[in-house]
Design a protein around this motif. Sequence first.
Motif, short mmCIF file in Angstrom:
data_model
loop_
_atom_site.label_atom_id
_atom_site.label_comp_id
_atom_site.label_asym_id
_atom_site.label_seq_id
_atom_site.Cartn_x
_atom_site.Cartn_y
_atom_site.Cartn_z
N PRO A 119 0.78 -1.24 0.00
CA PRO A 119 0.00 0.00 0.00
C PRO A 119 0.81 1.28 0.00
O PRO A 119 0.30 2.33 -0.37
CB PRO A 119 -0.84 -0.09 1.28
CG PRO A 119 -0.59 -1.40 1.88
CD PRO A 119 0.53 -2.06 1.17
N THR A 120 2.09 1.24 0.36
CA THR A 120 2.88 2.47 0.41
C THR A 120 3.45 2.87 -0.95
O THR A 120 3.98 3.97 -1.09
CB THR A 120 4.02 2.34 1.44
OG1 THR A 120 4.88 1.28 1.05
CG2 THR A 120 3.48 2.08 2.84
N LEU A 121 3.32 2.02 -1.96
CA LEU A 121 3.79 2.38 -3.30
C LEU A 121 3.12 3.65 -3.80
O LEU A 121 3.74 4.48 -4.46
CB LEU A 121 3.52 1.25 -4.29
CG LEU A 121 4.46 0.06 -4.24
CD1 LEU A 121 3.94 -1.04 -5.14
CD2 LEU A 121 5.86 0.45 -4.64
N ALA A 122 1.84 3.81 -3.49
CA ALA A 122 1.08 4.97 -3.95
C ALA A 122 1.53 6.27 -3.30
O ALA A 122 1.13 7.35 -3.74
CB ALA A 122 -0.41 4.74 -3.68
N CYS A 123 2.37 6.17 -2.29
CA CYS A 123 2.78 7.36 -1.53
C CYS A 123 4.24 7.74 -1.75
O CYS A 123 4.78 8.57 -1.03
CB CYS A 123 2.52 7.12 -0.05
SG CYS A 123 0.80 6.85 0.32
N GLY A 124 4.91 7.13 -2.72
CA GLY A 124 6.26 7.54 -3.06
C GLY A 124 7.36 6.54 -2.77
O GLY A 124 8.48 6.72 -3.23
#
Length: 131
Positions: free
Chosen positions: A99-104
Motif C-alpha cells: 500500500p505504500t507504493l502509492a505514496c512515493g
Amino acid sequence: MHQALPLSEYLVLSRGQWDEHLSPEEIQAAIDAFYAWHGRLVDEGRMRAGQRLAREGRRVSRQAVTDGPFGESKELIGGYWHVLAGSLDEAAALMAQNPTLACGLSFEVRPIDPERASAWVASNETPPARS
C-alpha cells in the motif's frame, strides 16, 4: 496432484521518501495499511518480520569510518523485509501490492543467495571483467 514449488527467501529494501504533498494523516493511513497487509502476509507465511532503519549510521571502509546517509536522498533505504516466494517474479508481484507504493516509496527485491561467498564464483562484489 499439483505440488507447490519450494519457497525461497527474498530481501526487500524499502527505498525513497514519502511524497512531499501528502499530509501526515495520509502518510499514517498508508503506514497503517502497510502493517495490516504485512501482518496478514506474515500470518500466511509469505513474509517474515523486518524493520525500519534508524536515520543515523556509519559507513565502514578501509579508508575510514564516516557518518551516513550513504547515497543521495533519492537512494535512501528506509527499512528491510523478507518475502517467501516461489520465484523472484512472484516476490516482486507480492511487493507490487504494497500500500505504500502509492505514496512515493519503492522496493528493491533481491534473492538471498544460500551459498557462501567464494573468490572463484562471480557475485555482486566481483569487479566487471577488464577488456
